[in-house]
Design a protein around this motif. Structure first.
Motif, PDB file in Angstrom:
ATOM      1  N   SER A 159       3.314  17.249   0.841  1.00 47.42           N
ATOM      2  CA  SER A 159       3.078  16.272  -0.224  1.00 47.42           C
ATOM      3  C   SER A 159       2.539  14.948   0.318  1.00 47.42           C
ATOM      4  CB  SER A 159       4.358  16.031  -1.020  1.00 47.42           C
ATOM      5  OG  SER A 159       5.325  15.375  -0.229  1.00 47.42           O
ATOM      6  N   LYS A 160       2.954  14.572   1.536  1.00 46.84           N
ATOM      7  CA  LYS A 160       2.472  13.304   2.106  1.00 46.84           C
ATOM      8  C   LYS A 160       0.980  13.380   2.419  1.00 46.84           C
ATOM      9  CE  LYS A 160       2.883   9.120   3.515  1.00 46.84           C
ATOM     10  NZ  LYS A 160       3.044   8.089   2.463  1.00 46.84           N
ATOM     11  N   LEU A 161       0.585  14.482   3.043  1.00 44.86           N
ATOM     12  CA  LEU A 161      -0.834  14.652   3.359  1.00 44.86           C
ATOM     13  C   LEU A 161      -1.670  14.783   2.101  1.00 44.86           C
ATOM     14  CD1 LEU A 161      -0.097  14.835   6.295  1.00 44.86           C
ATOM     15  CD2 LEU A 161      -1.692  16.748   6.514  1.00 44.86           C
ATOM     16  N   ALA A 162      -1.141  15.477   1.130  1.00 47.22           N
ATOM     17  CA  ALA A 162      -1.871  15.616  -0.129  1.00 47.22           C
ATOM     18  C   ALA A 162      -2.066  14.244  -0.770  1.00 47.22           C
ATOM     19  CB  ALA A 162      -1.121  16.546  -1.066  1.00 47.22           C
ATOM     20  N   THR A 163      -1.027  13.406  -0.684  1.00 50.60           N
ATOM     21  CA  THR A 163      -1.119  12.048  -1.221  1.00 50.60           C
ATOM     22  C   THR A 163      -2.270  11.290  -0.576  1.00 50.60           C
ATOM     23  OG1 THR A 163       1.259  11.951  -1.598  1.00 50.60           O
ATOM     24  CG2 THR A 163       0.096   9.849  -1.439  1.00 50.60           C
ATOM     25  N   LEU A 164      -2.284  11.281   0.744  1.00 49.90           N
ATOM     26  CA  LEU A 164      -3.313  10.527   1.469  1.00 49.90           C
ATOM     27  C   LEU A 164      -4.693  11.130   1.237  1.00 49.90           C
ATOM     28  CD1 LEU A 164      -1.268  10.050   4.745  1.00 49.90           C
ATOM     29  CD2 LEU A 164      -1.750   8.324   3.000  1.00 49.90           C
ATOM     30  N   ALA A 165      -4.753  12.459   1.185  1.00 51.98           N
ATOM     31  CA  ALA A 165      -6.041  13.117   0.969  1.00 51.98           C
ATOM     32  C   ALA A 165      -6.600  12.773  -0.405  1.00 51.98           C
ATOM     33  CB  ALA A 165      -5.890  14.624   1.117  1.00 51.98           C
TER      34      ALA A 165
ATOM     35  N   ARG B  68       0.835  -1.203   0.000  1.00 50.11           N
ATOM     36  CA  ARG B  68       0.000   0.000   0.000  1.00 50.11           C
ATOM     37  C   ARG B  68       0.871   1.255   0.000  1.00 50.11           C
ATOM     38  NH1 ARG B  68      -3.038   3.043   3.423  1.00 50.11           N
ATOM     39  NH2 ARG B  68      -1.994   2.178   5.233  1.00 50.11           N
ATOM     40  N   ARG B  69       1.921   1.206   0.798  1.00 48.14           N
ATOM     41  CA  ARG B  69       2.826   2.353   0.870  1.00 48.14           C
ATOM     42  C   ARG B  69       3.544   2.567  -0.469  1.00 48.14           C
ATOM     43  NH1 ARG B  69       3.568   2.365   6.197  1.00 48.14           N
ATOM     44  NH2 ARG B  69       4.770   0.450   6.035  1.00 48.14           N
ATOM     45  N   ALA B  70       3.894   1.467  -1.119  1.00 48.76           N
ATOM     46  CA  ALA B  70       4.553   1.586  -2.426  1.00 48.76           C
ATOM     47  C   ALA B  70       3.641   2.305  -3.416  1.00 48.76           C
ATOM     48  CB  ALA B  70       4.919   0.197  -2.944  1.00 48.76           C
ATOM     49  N   TYR B  71       2.349   1.982  -3.342  1.00 55.41           N
ATOM     50  CA  TYR B  71       1.393   2.640  -4.239  1.00 55.41           C
ATOM     51  C   TYR B  71       1.268   4.123  -3.911  1.00 55.41           C
ATOM     52  CZ  TYR B  71      -2.949   3.514  -6.805  1.00 55.41           C
ATOM     53  OH  TYR B  71      -3.906   4.009  -7.650  1.00 55.41           O
ATOM     54  N   GLU B  72       1.193   4.422  -2.623  1.00 50.81           N
ATOM     55  CA  GLU B  72       1.122   5.823  -2.203  1.00 50.81           C
ATOM     56  C   GLU B  72       2.354   6.596  -2.670  1.00 50.81           C
ATOM     57  OE1 GLU B  72      -1.383   4.864   1.906  1.00 50.81           O
ATOM     58  OE2 GLU B  72       0.658   5.651   2.038  1.00 50.81           O
ATOM     59  N   ASN B  73       3.504   5.934  -2.622  1.00 51.04           N
ATOM     60  CA  ASN B  73       4.741   6.605  -3.030  1.00 51.04           C
ATOM     61  C   ASN B  73       4.728   6.987  -4.508  1.00 51.04           C
ATOM     62  OD1 ASN B  73       5.766   6.494  -0.473  1.00 51.04           O
ATOM     63  ND2 ASN B  73       6.995   4.654  -0.822  1.00 51.04           N
ATOM     64  N   GLU B  74       4.004   6.192  -5.306  1.00 52.38           N
ATOM     65  CA  GLU B  74       3.884   6.519  -6.725  1.00 52.38           C
ATOM     66  C   GLU B  74       3.231   7.894  -6.885  1.00 52.38           C
ATOM     67  OE1 GLU B  74       4.795   4.644  -9.552  1.00 52.38           O
ATOM     68  OE2 GLU B  74       5.941   3.484  -8.073  1.00 52.38           O
ATOM     69  N   LEU B  75       2.155   8.103  -6.140  1.00 48.66           N
ATOM     70  CA  LEU B  75       1.462   9.394  -6.232  1.00 48.66           C
ATOM     71  C   LEU B  75       2.313  10.508  -5.622  1.00 48.66           C
ATOM     72  CD1 LEU B  75      -0.870  11.290  -6.764  1.00 48.66           C
ATOM     73  CD2 LEU B  75      -2.017  10.422  -4.702  1.00 48.66           C
ATOM     74  N   GLU B  76       2.926  10.206  -4.484  1.00 51.93           N
ATOM     75  CA  GLU B  76       3.705  11.266  -3.838  1.00 51.93           C
ATOM     76  C   GLU B  76       4.862  11.728  -4.733  1.00 51.93           C
ATOM     77  OE1 GLU B  76       5.102  10.410   0.108  1.00 51.93           O
ATOM     78  OE2 GLU B  76       5.788  12.481   0.426  1.00 51.93           O
ATOM     79  N   ALA B  77       5.453  10.795  -5.464  1.00 47.06           N
ATOM     80  CA  ALA B  77       6.551  11.167  -6.371  1.00 47.06           C
ATOM     81  C   ALA B  77       6.062  12.158  -7.425  1.00 47.06           C
ATOM     82  CB  ALA B  77       7.123   9.913  -7.035  1.00 47.06           C
ATOM     83  N   ILE B  78       4.841  11.918  -7.907  1.00 49.32           N
ATOM     84  CA  ILE B  78       4.267  12.844  -8.895  1.00 49.32           C
ATOM     85  C   ILE B  78       4.077  14.227  -8.274  1.00 49.32           C
ATOM     86  CG2 ILE B  78       2.229  13.350 -10.297  1.00 49.32           C
ATOM     87  CD1 ILE B  78       1.815  10.303 -10.547  1.00 49.32           C
ATOM     88  N   LEU B  79       3.533  14.244  -7.064  1.00 51.74           N
ATOM     89  CA  LEU B  79       3.268  15.524  -6.405  1.00 51.74           C
ATOM     90  C   LEU B  79       4.573  16.279  -6.132  1.00 51.74           C
ATOM     91  CD1 LEU B  79       0.421  14.545  -3.895  1.00 51.74           C
ATOM     92  CD2 LEU B  79       0.231  15.563  -6.171  1.00 51.74           C
TER      93      LEU B  79
END
Lengths: 195, 195
Positions: free
Chosen positions: A152-158, A127-138
């Motif tokens: 960026s971390k909060l934006a990812t989760l939001a 799950r964290r690996a998937y979140e990291n994909e989005l965070e890298a984009i942000l």
DNA sequence: TTTGATATTGAACGGCTGTTCAGATAGCCT
DNA sequence: AGGCTATCTGAACAGCCGTTCAATATCAAA
């Protein structure tokens, strides 16, 4: 040697997983018995143990399989040239993929607590690996100056929470078509990241 | 007549609800037995039936109580003069209230499926009433021209999903203080509605 | 047709389930 | 002190739980 073509195990295995996923999603892991799963496949309960060592592992295999599929499918999405383009791809991909596998998504969010510590950690890492994909984009969009976000971390989760929420209410043939929903959510995400 | 002060029922009743909520949230409704709840309170299982007609009603009372508290607490929040002010109030209220009652929120999202049709509908109606509070704010902002959003219903669901997501990861004493989290989410919501 | 692995049954294991209820206990009221 | 009743126990009910395993059915290969 052994039987090859027509071997039942190549049919029974997937059917067990399919029925288990359906029943777990519908009634919850703890509320579904091995006998119910077996009956849905047309077997006696004992036969399930040819395909899984125990009930928890059956659940784990479903969750693990879903997360693997998710990461693999996202890896197959062509990377756009800009962070904004990649963010749009992510938004559309996440909504579409999750809606196509509503039961698996539901399970992955609801039944984690039925996993032992080791299995839980394994799913959490995916799950964290998937979140990291989005965070890298942000982060990339932030570095370029196109995005404006405080964390960026909060934006990812939001963003992920917001997109996954679509699964709760979206119904095929409802008020809005999938493409329209994608459009509306993409509009809100784009604004939220300040782009 | 009967016993009044010091009557155990005035203590036992709430304790049963507290322990049931804790256990249901931790392990899931189906995975928790009446004997486990009773043991947590210090009773035999039979005594629980002085306080609830059955297990499902015990769950329903928890969910109903939570939704009533939520709506009552929101009603006590002073209404700001502008839609933008009311939206900010809602964002801060939702994050704060939900974090204070993480177990009840978890239950309300996860165990609805263990309710019979009538009880399910009752909770759904309360949930919809809460969503309507936010949607009214968004519509007012839209009418005034301050907000720019393609669909007020979708925006409502998207914002609530995003805000409720905080419960998944926020931990007291973590990287960010509650006030900071509120600030960040309010910033994202404000941008998302185009204000 | 025989062989032999694969696939499945059906019964059994100890233990737990939600719920009921007759009987014991405890504490306020007169 | 005695009576009354709210409160709780402990046993019982029928039934389901996850899991194991000897026995059996099925079918490709020889």
């Amino acid at each position: 040697m052994a039987r090859k073509s027509g071997s039942h195990s190549e049919i029974t295995g997937p059917r067990i997983r399919t029925e288990a996923q359906r029943l777990f999603a519908r009634h919850g892991f703890a509320a579904v018995s091995m006998r119910q799963i077996a009956a849905a496949v047309g077997l006696q309960a004992g036969a399930l143990y040819l395909y899984t060592p125990d009930k928890e592992t059956l659940l784990f295999d479903l969750l693990k399989g879903h997360m693997d599929d998710l990461l693999a499918a996202w890896a197959r999405v062509p990377a756009a040239a800009t962070p904004l383009g990649r963010l749009e791809s992510f938004v559309r991909f996440h909504i579409r993929f999750n809606l196509e596998r509503a039961e698996a998504v539901f399970l992955s969010y609801m039944e984690l607590r039925n996993l032992g510590p080791a299995n839980f950690a394994a799913i959490e890492n995916l799950r964290r690996a998937y979140e990291n994909e989005l965070e890298a984009i942000l982060r990339a969009g932030q570095a370029e100056g196109g995005f404006l976000l405080p964390d960026s971390k909060l934006a990812t989760l939001a963003i992920i929470a917001m997109l996954t929420g679509v699964n709760i209410w979206f119904r095929e043939g409802g008020r809005l078509a999938l493409a329209t929903v994608e459009e509306i959510y993409w509009d809100m995400v784009r604004k939220a990241v300040g782009a």
